[in-house]
Scaffold this motif. Structure first.
Motif, PDB file in Angstrom:
ATOM      1  N   ALA A 137      11.723 -10.987   2.547  1.00 44.90           N
ATOM      2  CA  ALA A 137      12.528  -9.964   1.880  1.00 44.90           C
ATOM      3  C   ALA A 137      12.602  -8.700   2.731  1.00 44.90           C
ATOM      4  O   ALA A 137      13.664  -8.068   2.837  1.00 44.90           O
ATOM      5  CB  ALA A 137      11.949  -9.662   0.506  1.00 44.90           C
ATOM      6  N   ALA A 138      11.484  -8.324   3.344  1.00 42.94           N
ATOM      7  CA  ALA A 138      11.474  -7.140   4.200  1.00 42.94           C
ATOM      8  C   ALA A 138      12.325  -7.347   5.446  1.00 42.94           C
ATOM      9  O   ALA A 138      13.096  -6.468   5.850  1.00 42.94           O
ATOM     10  CB  ALA A 138      10.034  -6.803   4.590  1.00 42.94           C
ATOM     11  N   GLU A 179       3.458  -3.448  -5.036  1.00 39.69           N
ATOM     12  CA  GLU A 179       2.901  -2.523  -4.059  1.00 39.69           C
ATOM     13  C   GLU A 179       2.616  -3.227  -2.730  1.00 39.69           C
ATOM     14  O   GLU A 179       2.800  -2.628  -1.659  1.00 39.69           O
ATOM     15  CB  GLU A 179       1.657  -1.854  -4.639  1.00 39.69           C
ATOM     16  CG  GLU A 179       1.997  -0.932  -5.811  1.00 39.69           C
ATOM     17  CD  GLU A 179       0.792  -0.306  -6.467  1.00 39.69           C
ATOM     18  OE1 GLU A 179      -0.350  -0.708  -6.124  1.00 39.69           O
ATOM     19  OE2 GLU A 179       0.979   0.573  -7.332  1.00 39.69           O
ATOM     20  N   ARG A 180       2.190  -4.481  -2.791  1.00 32.78           N
ATOM     21  CA  ARG A 180       2.005  -5.261  -1.563  1.00 32.78           C
ATOM     22  C   ARG A 180       3.337  -5.420  -0.834  1.00 32.78           C
ATOM     23  O   ARG A 180       3.415  -5.281   0.392  1.00 32.78           O
ATOM     24  CB  ARG A 180       1.416  -6.632  -1.878  1.00 32.78           C
ATOM     25  CG  ARG A 180       1.301  -7.544  -0.665  1.00 32.78           C
ATOM     26  CD  ARG A 180       0.750  -8.927  -1.032  1.00 32.78           C
ATOM     27  NE  ARG A 180       0.632  -9.772   0.152  1.00 32.78           N
ATOM     28  CZ  ARG A 180       1.604 -10.560   0.612  1.00 32.78           C
ATOM     29  NH1 ARG A 180       2.773 -10.615  -0.038  1.00 32.78           N
ATOM     30  NH2 ARG A 180       1.421 -11.304   1.692  1.00 32.78           N
ATOM     31  N   ALA A 181       4.394  -5.706  -1.591  1.00 32.50           N
ATOM     32  CA  ALA A 181       5.719  -5.892  -0.983  1.00 32.50           C
ATOM     33  C   ALA A 181       6.180  -4.614  -0.289  1.00 32.50           C
ATOM     34  O   ALA A 181       6.715  -4.648   0.826  1.00 32.50           O
ATOM     35  CB  ALA A 181       6.727  -6.327  -2.042  1.00 32.50           C
ATOM     36  N   VAL A 182       5.966  -3.468  -0.931  1.00 36.36           N
ATOM     37  CA  VAL A 182       6.334  -2.200  -0.311  1.00 36.36           C
ATOM     38  C   VAL A 182       5.543  -1.990   0.976  1.00 36.36           C
ATOM     39  O   VAL A 182       6.088  -1.562   2.004  1.00 36.36           O
ATOM     40  CB  VAL A 182       6.105  -1.034  -1.291  1.00 36.36           C
ATOM     41  CG1 VAL A 182       6.258   0.312  -0.579  1.00 36.36           C
ATOM     42  CG2 VAL A 182       7.079  -1.113  -2.457  1.00 36.36           C
ATOM     43  N   ALA A 183       4.264  -2.316   0.943  1.00 33.39           N
ATOM     44  CA  ALA A 183       3.426  -2.171   2.134  1.00 33.39           C
ATOM     45  C   ALA A 183       3.910  -3.057   3.277  1.00 33.39           C
ATOM     46  O   ALA A 183       3.739  -2.713   4.452  1.00 33.39           O
ATOM     47  CB  ALA A 183       1.974  -2.493   1.790  1.00 33.39           C
ATOM     48  N   LEU A 184       4.539  -4.184   2.929  1.00 33.60           N
ATOM     49  CA  LEU A 184       5.048  -5.103   3.945  1.00 33.60           C
ATOM     50  C   LEU A 184       6.457  -4.748   4.412  1.00 33.60           C
ATOM     51  O   LEU A 184       7.004  -5.406   5.301  1.00 33.60           O
ATOM     52  CB  LEU A 184       5.029  -6.539   3.408  1.00 33.60           C
ATOM     53  CG  LEU A 184       3.642  -7.164   3.234  1.00 33.60           C
ATOM     54  CD1 LEU A 184       3.737  -8.500   2.521  1.00 33.60           C
ATOM     55  CD2 LEU A 184       2.955  -7.332   4.589  1.00 33.60           C
ATOM     56  N   GLY A 185       7.054  -3.739   3.777  1.00 36.41           N
ATOM     57  CA  GLY A 185       8.351  -3.278   4.256  1.00 36.41           C
ATOM     58  C   GLY A 185       9.523  -3.481   3.327  1.00 36.41           C
ATOM     59  O   GLY A 185      10.657  -3.140   3.673  1.00 36.41           O
ATOM     60  N   VAL A 186       9.297  -4.043   2.125  1.00 37.68           N
ATOM     61  CA  VAL A 186      10.380  -4.178   1.164  1.00 37.68           C
ATOM     62  C   VAL A 186      10.638  -2.810   0.544  1.00 37.68           C
ATOM     63  O   VAL A 186       9.702  -2.108   0.157  1.00 37.68           O
ATOM     64  CB  VAL A 186      10.030  -5.194   0.055  1.00 37.68           C
ATOM     65  CG1 VAL A 186      11.198  -5.343  -0.926  1.00 37.68           C
ATOM     66  CG2 VAL A 186       9.674  -6.548   0.660  1.00 37.68           C
ATOM     67  N   ILE A 191      12.910  -3.742  -5.610  1.00 39.10           N
ATOM     68  CA  ILE A 191      11.882  -4.562  -6.247  1.00 39.10           C
ATOM     69  C   ILE A 191      12.067  -4.596  -7.756  1.00 39.10           C
ATOM     70  O   ILE A 191      12.341  -3.574  -8.393  1.00 39.10           O
ATOM     71  CB  ILE A 191      10.477  -4.048  -5.882  1.00 39.10           C
ATOM     72  CG1 ILE A 191      10.215  -4.289  -4.386  1.00 39.10           C
ATOM     73  CG2 ILE A 191       9.404  -4.719  -6.728  1.00 39.10           C
ATOM     74  CD1 ILE A 191       8.911  -3.717  -3.896  1.00 39.10           C
ATOM     75  N   VAL A 192      11.925  -5.794  -8.314  1.00 41.49           N
ATOM     76  CA  VAL A 192      12.000  -6.029  -9.752  1.00 41.49           C
ATOM     77  C   VAL A 192      10.725  -6.759 -10.160  1.00 41.49           C
ATOM     78  O   VAL A 192      10.197  -7.565  -9.375  1.00 41.49           O
ATOM     79  CB  VAL A 192      13.222  -6.899 -10.110  1.00 41.49           C
ATOM     80  CG1 VAL A 192      13.383  -7.039 -11.614  1.00 41.49           C
ATOM     81  CG2 VAL A 192      14.487  -6.321  -9.497  1.00 41.49           C
TER      82      VAL A 192
END
Length: 291
Positions: A137-138, A179-186, A191-192
């Motif tokens: 996704a990122a 929060e993990r997804a944001v940390a990976l660049g998403v 995000i939903v």
């Protein structure tokens, strides 16, 4: 902001923006021969295209394309899942350039191919079972659904599942995944979160999630609900799949009122009317009922 992670404002998917108070209707297209709902009615390519065209005409903002039945069934390889979904997504992108296209998959390999073909969102209903999904996704700058399955592996059903507090468990899990997804660049705005009714849950749990959905919405992440014709509705009303529309619409309306932003459904027209009614009611609240 929690733990340094910014909370999203409007949900942005593809070229669309869905601000708070705006409900996005997600129409389901099953490119499978064994869907619990349509029993393969949209497995054929042309039939699926006709169904997608109809869903868009009836008010779908998002089309969710899946190539593997969620529950038990014949094993489907990643290669076969790609064959079922990627060409269809590419054609759908050409036919409906403004619609948001979602790929319903838990496999990073499949998600990558779908995003390259034009998908704007990866709908992972199995709670990050493939840890590389968020990285995909990122990489493609697409949206991601972060869900809760109670620790189940993909395509398995719960057995005597128990939670001290199912809503708290769901909120903790999806917040962590977001929060993990944001940390990976998403991007946070893409995000939903999805409580994932019936996945890793019994009927009581799914009803409790519906009643207390406002608590999940209060996390600040846009909430998706996928309740359409599900078993918890059938068990509650003691009706088969074919007779669950009324229960589905009632549950959708309650979910929208409690803060759900994205509604994944089989009957787009009924859902559109229901959530538009909720939006009108919410808009007139505190105004003496005048319109």
């Amino acid at each position: 902001m929690t733990d340094g992670v910014p909370r999203p404002g409007p949900l942005r998917l593809g070229g669309r923006e869905f601000p708070a108070g705006c409900h996005a209707v997600m129409g389901v297209i099953n490119r499978t021969p064994d869907s619990f709902y349509d029993r393969g009615a949209t497995f054929a390519f042309d039939a699926a295209l006709r169904a997608a065209d109809t869903a868009v005409q009836r008010g779908a903002d998002i089309i969710d394309v899946g190539g593997v039945k969620a529950g038990y069934g014949e094993h489907v390889t990643a290669r076969e899942e790609i064959r079922r979904t990627v060409p269809f997504i590419a054609e759908l992108r050409a036919r409906h350039p403004d619609v948001v296209i979602s790929a319903d998959t838990w496999r990073a390999e499949v998600a990558s191919e779908c995003a390259a073909a034009g998908a704007d969102l990866v709908n992972d209903t199995w709670a990050g079972a493939d840890p590389d999904l968020a990285r995909v996704a990122a990489e493609y700058d697409v949206g991601l659904v972060c869900s809760h399955s109670g620790g189940l592996a993909p395509r398995t059903d719960p057995h005597r599942v128990a939670y001290t507090d199912v809503v708290a468990d769901v909120a903790a899990t999806v917040t962590h995944l977001a929060e993990r997804a944001v940390a990976l660049g998403v991007r946070a705005e893409r995000i939903v979160v999805d409580p994932t009714h019936d996945f890793g849950k019994n009927t009581y749990h799914s009803l409790e999630l519906t009643r207390r959905l406002g608590e999940l919405a209060a996390t600040g992440w846009p909430v998706l609900v996928a309740v359409s014709n599900k078993d918890f509705i059938g068990e509650t009303l003691d009706v088969p799949v074919a007779d669950r529309l009324a229960g589905t619409v009632a549950t959708l309306a309650i979910s929208a009122w409690e803060g759900a932003r994205v509604l994944r459904v089989h009957d787009v027209a009924a859902a559109r009317l229901a959530v538009d009614t909720v939006a009108e009611l919410a808009a007139t609240e505190g105004k003496g009922g005048s319109v």
